[in-house]
Every structure is written in structure tokens, then in C-alpha cells.
Design an enzyme around this catalytic site. Sequence first.
Site, PDB file in Angstrom:
ATOM      1  N   GLU A   1     -29.054 -64.811 -15.903  1.00  0.00           N
ATOM      2  CA  GLU A   1     -28.234 -65.886 -16.459  1.00  0.00           C
ATOM      3  C   GLU A   1     -28.362 -67.155 -15.629  1.00  0.00           C
ATOM      4  O   GLU A   1     -28.626 -68.238 -16.148  1.00  0.00           O
ATOM      5  CB  GLU A   1     -26.763 -65.429 -16.497  1.00  0.00           C
ATOM      6  CG  GLU A   1     -25.829 -66.450 -17.101  1.00  0.00           C
ATOM      7  CD  GLU A   1     -26.254 -66.792 -18.503  1.00  0.00           C
ATOM      8  OE1 GLU A   1     -26.742 -67.916 -18.715  1.00  0.00           O
ATOM      9  OE2 GLU A   1     -26.120 -65.944 -19.394  1.00  0.00           O
TER      10      GLU A   1
ATOM     11  N   SER B   1     -26.565 -68.031 -24.500  1.00  0.00           N
ATOM     12  CA  SER B   1     -26.629 -68.530 -23.118  1.00  0.00           C
ATOM     13  C   SER B   1     -27.661 -69.602 -22.926  1.00  0.00           C
ATOM     14  O   SER B   1     -27.555 -70.421 -22.036  1.00  0.00           O
ATOM     15  CB  SER B   1     -27.108 -67.411 -22.201  1.00  0.00           C
ATOM     16  OG  SER B   1     -26.054 -66.724 -21.701  1.00  0.00           O
TER      17      SER B   1
ATOM     18  N   ASP C   1     -30.217 -70.678 -16.947  1.00  0.00           N
ATOM     19  CA  ASP C   1     -29.456 -71.919 -17.114  1.00  0.00           C
ATOM     20  C   ASP C   1     -30.083 -73.072 -16.326  1.00  0.00           C
ATOM     21  O   ASP C   1     -30.258 -74.176 -16.852  1.00  0.00           O
ATOM     22  CB  ASP C   1     -28.003 -71.719 -16.633  1.00  0.00           C
ATOM     23  CG  ASP C   1     -27.217 -70.744 -17.512  1.00  0.00           C
ATOM     24  OD1 ASP C   1     -27.652 -70.473 -18.635  1.00  0.00           O
ATOM     25  OD2 ASP C   1     -26.167 -70.255 -17.056  1.00  0.00           O
TER      26      ASP C   1
END
Length: 530
Positions: free
Chosen positions: A252, A460, A256
Site C-alpha cells: 500500500e 487504493s 501510493d
Amino acid sequence: MSIRHPLPGSERPVEQGTQVVGQCDPAERIEVFVMLRRQRQAQFDALMQRIEAGDPGVKPLSREALAQEYGAAPEDIAKVRAFAAAHGLTIAREDPAARSVLLSGTIAQFQNAFEVKLEHYQHHTAGQAGQFRGRTGAISVPDDLHGVIEAVLGLDNRPQARPHFRIRPPFEAARAHQVSFTPPQLASLYQFPQGDGDGQCVGIIELGGGYNAADLKSYFASLGVSAPSVKSIGVDQGGNRPNGDPNGPDGEVTLDIEIVGAIVPRATIAVYFTQNSDAGFLDAVSRAVHDTTNKPSVISISWGAPESVWTSQSMQAFNSVLQSAAALGVTICAASGDSGSSDGSGGGDQVDFPASSPYVLACGGTSLSASGPSAGSSPGPSITREVVWNDGEQGGASGGGVSTAFAVPVWQKGLSARSTDGGSTALSGRGVPDVAGDASPLTGYSVLIDGTQTVIGGTSAVAPLWAALIARINAAQGQPAGFVNAKLYKAPDVCNDITQGNNGSFAASVGWDACTGLGSPNGQKVAAAL
């Protein structure tokens, strides 16, 4: 004996799948986050009504003005100090702007102060097993703090949220027709305006994991993009702690940063690391919103959980922080979830929070096909087909639906959600998502995590994609776009309308729908509308 009051919305039921496995050590020290009411609430509400309506005459408040006019009142903080002293608690940090006081003390002191019993629980939820410190029933506060304290978080440290990313299964990569895109290719397909985000700061919230500087260096070099400045900011004992597992939170965090950094390499990326609990999550977002050093103009959140697993005090306190962001002109992009219309709740339809807050841009998912994926060719590649992301039971789907916690915002009035059976129902609450973007791992993002080239999808990826678009727009305009929802809904043709597919209970339709919102971005049109 002073009169005590239960704190509204603080009730914790005994959750299914959890059991008490032991008592807490009364001498163990913990920190608890207390959130206080806002000064001049009525004036603030009037300001928010104008912001929500998209009133062009409203200028964003400075962080200093927000603190002075709408922070916590000095007398309210003094009351909390006196309460802390009376119970042997110490003040670890106070922030009048964020209306927060962090208290430190022993389990025994906190049990006495808030009249709760803290115990160790074992949980087996959402396929995860582990232990946490928890409580049942309500928190109580003394008479003079009744109405002053809005939330007390951190007594309980159960994991609150999950990351919304999906790694492409290895066997899928063998399928000849699977493609993946680099973030710059997607920026090109979605016709993002030119720019590198110079002068902007993008905040990213992470509830665990970490990134390796070596991954970032080699990833940006492979794209021919200058490496952005990435700052790690630890909140409440959080920090950049990669554990070498790309399938965990590292995936994650790195996803990002790589998406934002590849699209706005000249922006500063501030990554706020905290612990995965409602207190940690809320505090990290609050610290990012009120950060007077880095001053992010956009914040990307790729973590969340079904509305039903939040206490109403933590959801309302969180929403209040997101309101402050809107007043400051900070755009917040949040992933709408990867488990379709049920949000993985195991029972009926649910939407994900914080995506369901009316003060965030909720980002859903599509599955994208394009002609000629080489971004360097001229004319460049173009989108040939885009549908709702739904890879089936095991594969994940765009989160979306209707909130039961938040009313229909003014900019969604008159909209309806189309269900898979063909019916259409007027929104009874905030509709999720607002917008969408490529999210299927089968057409996902090519990234480098823990030294391995990986293809990742999930909503995400869509939150940082939209955050990067807003950062480019802010840099070009020389001022923040701020709260963008009202403006986007007034100009729905700025998005590529997705009219095929479903996310379980809801179907795509012409105009807004509860799978992909208004659609995926046409970046130049979005820039013109904002």
C-alpha cells in the site's frame, strides 16, 4: 461524588468473533486521544454550507485563522487539564487548532477516569486473527466535560481499517491479453494537464508498513522521472517500517508514493505513518490537515472499513476533521473499497468510511482497455473500453452504494442509484463513490515493491491518482482547488461516463452511479471545471 454522563456514540458492543482472553496490566502505560468541541460551531456550520454549495465567494481559511476562530476554546482545554490532573494523567500533547489533547497514563488511571474496563480480546475478523485491547459499553465523562468532549479514542486499540489494494494473482499474468500501465501512461490516457506539481505537497496516510528508498530510486529512474522529495512523518509511535512483504501494508505504502511521485515528481510527498486503530487513523489525518510545516494541499487515503465497524463517536470526530480540511481548501481523496457493494462486511450492502464522508472525494474503480499502451507513440494511446471494476467473487470490485451514516449532500440532491435488477432508487444517504479510475489488478499499475516488479490494482490506486491530478491543477492555478465535489457535480461531463458493469447490488448507468460515481477523469476538463 460528581455526576457522570455517558459519552454519546461511544458504546462498544461485544463483537461477534471476539472473546476476552485476559485482563490488562493495570500498570501498563497508554496514550488516549481526546477530541473537543469546536468554538463558534454555528458560524462554522454557516461557512460549511457555503463551501458545500460551491459558493465561489468563499476563500479557504488559513490554518492560523481556523485555529483562532474555530479551534478548541482555551477554557475547554483548561477543563481537560484539570480532569487529567485529578486522575494522575499527564498531557502528552495539546493542539488547540486540531481540538485535540493526547493524554498519557496507566490502564488503571484511564479505567478510573472514564469508568471503563479494559481487557485483552482475541479476534477473528475478515480473515485476520490477533489480540487487541478493548472495552464494551460506553465511556463516561464528568459533568463539567459533558458536551465539551466529543470523542475519546485509544482506550481501545483494535485494528480499525484495511488497505484497499489488490496484487495481480501470478496465474493471471500468464494470460496473453493482460496489460498493465505505468502512472504516467494513465495520466496520458486520462488526459491530465501538463505539469509536475512544483510547489505542492501531497499528504499520504498510512496505517502500517513502509517504503524502501532504494525501490523508489530505481522505480522513478526506470520511468525517466526525477525522484520526488519524500518525507516520513511518525504519528503516535508510527514510522516508516517496511517489513519486506509486498502483500502486506508495504504494498500500500509503496503503491501510493510511486503513483503520486511518478505524476507530480516536483511535489513534496509527506507520508504520515501511524498505528492501525481508530485513534491512530484519526490523529494522522488530523496532523496532516493541520500540518503548518508541510501544508499539504491534497491528502490521499487508501485505507478504510465498513461504516458498521466504526463507533459513531469516532466516525463523527473523523468527519469533523474532514470538515476542517474542506474549510482550509485541502482536497481529500479516499478509496471507496475493493469488495463491491457489500464492502466485505459479510452482511448486506455497506459503504466504506472515510470514503462515505461528504467532505472527501470518494474514488471508485474501473477496468480499463487501451489501444497501443506505449505512452511515447504519437498520437498517444487512447481508451478503447472502460467498465465497472468487478473481477468476480475472488477478484474484487469497486466499492460503492448508499451511506446510512451521512445524509444526502446538497450536490447529490435528486440523484438515484440503479440496482442490478434494473430498478432505480432515489438516494436516501450520501452516495459513494464520486469519481473513479483504473483499479482492476488485471489492467493495473506497474510498480516496484520490496525489490520486485509487481502489478497492483484496487481503489487504493485511484485515490493517489486523483490526488496527483489535483496537485497538478493546484500547481498550475497557483492556488488550491479545495473542496471539489460541488464543482464536479455541477459539470458532470468532465468525467468519462462509465455505463457498463456492476459492483454486486448496483449497476452502472448514464450519469452518476453507485459503482463509478461520475466516472473516470478527463484531466483537462476537470482542470477547467475547477
